[in-house]
Design an enzyme around this catalytic site. Structure first.
Site, PDB file in Angstrom:
ATOM      1  N   GLY A  61      -0.482  -0.763  -7.364  1.00 24.84           N
ATOM      2  CA  GLY A  61      -0.667  -2.174  -7.691  1.00 24.84           C
ATOM      3  C   GLY A  61      -0.742  -3.010  -6.420  1.00 24.84           C
ATOM      4  N   GLY A  62       0.367  -3.628  -6.072  1.00 23.14           N
ATOM      5  CA  GLY A  62       0.425  -4.570  -4.939  1.00 23.14           C
ATOM      6  C   GLY A  62      -0.257  -4.067  -3.673  1.00 23.14           C
ATOM      7  N   GLU A  80       4.478   5.963 -14.619  1.00 20.89           N
ATOM      8  CA  GLU A  80       4.906   4.708 -14.008  1.00 20.89           C
ATOM      9  C   GLU A  80       6.217   4.229 -14.630  1.00 20.89           C
ATOM     10  OE1 GLU A  80       1.368   2.599 -12.033  1.00 20.89           O
ATOM     11  OE2 GLU A  80       1.557   1.810 -14.051  1.00 20.89           O
ATOM     12  N   SER A 115       5.478   0.655  -7.150  1.00 18.14           N
ATOM     13  CA  SER A 115       5.860   0.313  -5.774  1.00 18.14           C
ATOM     14  C   SER A 115       5.522   1.416  -4.768  1.00 18.14           C
ATOM     15  CB  SER A 115       7.351  -0.048  -5.691  1.00 18.14           C
ATOM     16  OG  SER A 115       7.626  -1.182  -6.489  1.00 18.14           O
ATOM     17  N   GLY A 152       6.107  -3.216  -9.390  1.00 20.52           N
ATOM     18  CA  GLY A 152       6.127  -4.557  -8.806  1.00 20.52           C
ATOM     19  C   GLY A 152       7.514  -5.021  -8.370  1.00 20.52           C
ATOM     20  N   ASN A 175      -4.784  -0.577  -8.901  1.00 21.37           N
ATOM     21  CA  ASN A 175      -4.745  -1.410 -10.106  1.00 21.37           C
ATOM     22  C   ASN A 175      -4.575  -2.843  -9.627  1.00 21.37           C
ATOM     23  OD1 ASN A 175      -4.294  -2.723 -12.478  1.00 21.37           O
ATOM     24  ND2 ASN A 175      -2.294  -1.792 -12.895  1.00 21.37           N
ATOM     25  N   TRP A 176      -5.686  -3.553  -9.599  1.00 19.05           N
ATOM     26  CA  TRP A 176      -5.654  -4.911  -9.035  1.00 19.05           C
ATOM     27  C   TRP A 176      -4.988  -5.916  -9.974  1.00 19.05           C
ATOM     28  CZ3 TRP A 176     -10.991  -6.181  -6.288  1.00 19.05           C
ATOM     29  CH2 TRP A 176     -11.215  -5.230  -5.287  1.00 19.05           C
ATOM     30  N   LYS A 177      -4.803  -5.535 -11.228  1.00 22.96           N
ATOM     31  CA  LYS A 177      -4.221  -6.444 -12.230  1.00 22.96           C
ATOM     32  C   LYS A 177      -5.036  -7.741 -12.282  1.00 22.96           C
ATOM     33  CE  LYS A 177       0.065  -4.081 -11.435  1.00 22.96           C
ATOM     34  NZ  LYS A 177       1.504  -4.018 -11.573  1.00 22.96           N
TER      35      LYS A 177
HETATM   36  P1  PGA Z   1       2.936  -1.745  -8.119  1.00 23.06           P
HETATM   37  O1  PGA Z   1       2.161  -1.591  -9.504  1.00 23.06           O
HETATM   38  O2  PGA Z   1       2.357  -0.727  -7.177  1.00 23.06           O
HETATM   39  O3  PGA Z   1       2.701  -3.165  -7.685  1.00 23.06           O
HETATM   40  O4  PGA Z   1       4.398  -1.470  -8.391  1.00 23.06           O
HETATM   41  C1  PGA Z   1       1.790  -0.323  -9.986  1.00 23.06           C
HETATM   42  C2  PGA Z   1       1.098  -0.482 -11.315  1.00 23.06           C
HETATM   43  O5  PGA Z   1       1.478  -1.360 -12.101  1.00 23.06           O
HETATM   44  O6  PGA Z   1       0.157   0.266 -11.611  1.00 23.06           O
END
Ligand code: PGA
Length: 250
Positions: free
Chosen positions: A233-234, A166, A212, A172, A9-11
């Site tokens: 995400g990250g 999640e 995370s 994050g 998920n690149w956001k």
């Molecule tokens: P994260 O994000 O891995 O940066 O915690 C996960 C997400 O929001 O899907």
């Protein structure tokens, strides 16, 4: 259990040129993956992402879609628009959409309906806030979000649903749920789906953990009996880290 799916998920990260470069970097690293691999990119990157992933084992996801087919919804994108482009997946109900952009359980349900009608596969996000975990209502919250979002989804259509658990406090923050916590809630979601449909349909469902997840902790999380993948995400923005997570999904 469900087939393994690792989705990035690149956001709101990466311009089209940067997206192309990152996908070119990811491609050779995941070409032998034994799980499904998906990159969830911003709307404006979809076109280059589809081009760069053509003929590869990488699927492309959008990060939202509207519930209506068309109409006066300035700034929104319909599921059919995504489908016509060749997009296969859409992430819906992400906690950032719920928190900052007013998505509710009901609008997530409507968006899910529209996405399924257009032929997309939905990565449906559910999860509790920290206060809810502390109040002991994690199970109730996740079961409720799951039940409402799946309202009107047939058993056949369930094969185009992936649920991502999640916990909002883990997104994050660098604060991952323990493998036991992740597995406990993924199992609870699976039981909820079994109650709504049946045990077989629930067993075939892919349930991801997200929050995370990274190259160091992925193997332990993915080894849990009810965790069938990750929404990342990250760590999905760094090709080697993303590839390490993909390799851990066996
Ligand atoms: P994260 O994000 O891995 O940066 O915690 C996960 C997400 O929001 O899907």
């Amino acid at each position: 259990m469900g087939k393994y799916v690792i989705a990035g998920n690149w956001k709101m990260n990466k311009t089209p040129a940067e997206a192309k470069a990152l996908i070119e970097e990811i491609k050779p690293l995941v070409k032998d993956a034994t799980c499904d691999v998906v990159v969830g990119v911003p709307f404006v990157d979809l076109s280059v992402a589809l081009e760069a992933t053509a003929g590869t084992n990488i699927g492309v996801a959008a990060q939202n879609c509207h519930w209506a087919k068309s109409g006066a919804f300035t700034g929104e994108i319909s599921a059919e628009m995504l489908k016509e482009m060749g997009v296969g997946y859409v992430i819906l109900g992400h906690s950032e959409r719920r928190t900052y952009f007013g998505d509710t359980d009901v609008t997530v349900q409507q968006r899910t309906r529209a996405a399924l009608d257009a032929g997309l596969t939905v990565i449906l996000c559910v999860g509790e806030y920290l206060e809810q975990r502390e109040q002991g209502v994690t199970g109730e919250i996740c079961a409720m979000q799951t039940k409402i979002a799946l309202g009107g989804v047939s058993k056949e259509e369930l094969s185009r649903i992936i649920i991502a658990y999640e916990p909002v406090w883990a997104i994050g923050t660098g604060r991952t749920a323990t493998a036991e916590q992740a597995n406990e809630v993924c199992a609870l979601i699976r039981n909820t789906v079994a109650d709504l449909y049946d045990v077989e349909a629930a067993a075939a469902l892919t349930i991801q953990y997200g929050g995370s997840m990274n190259a160091a902790n992925a193997a332990e999380l993915l080894a849990q009996s009810d965790v069938d993948g990750g929404l990342i995400g990250g760590a999905s923005l760094k090709a080697p880290d993303f590839a390490t997570i993909v390799a851990a999904a066996k």
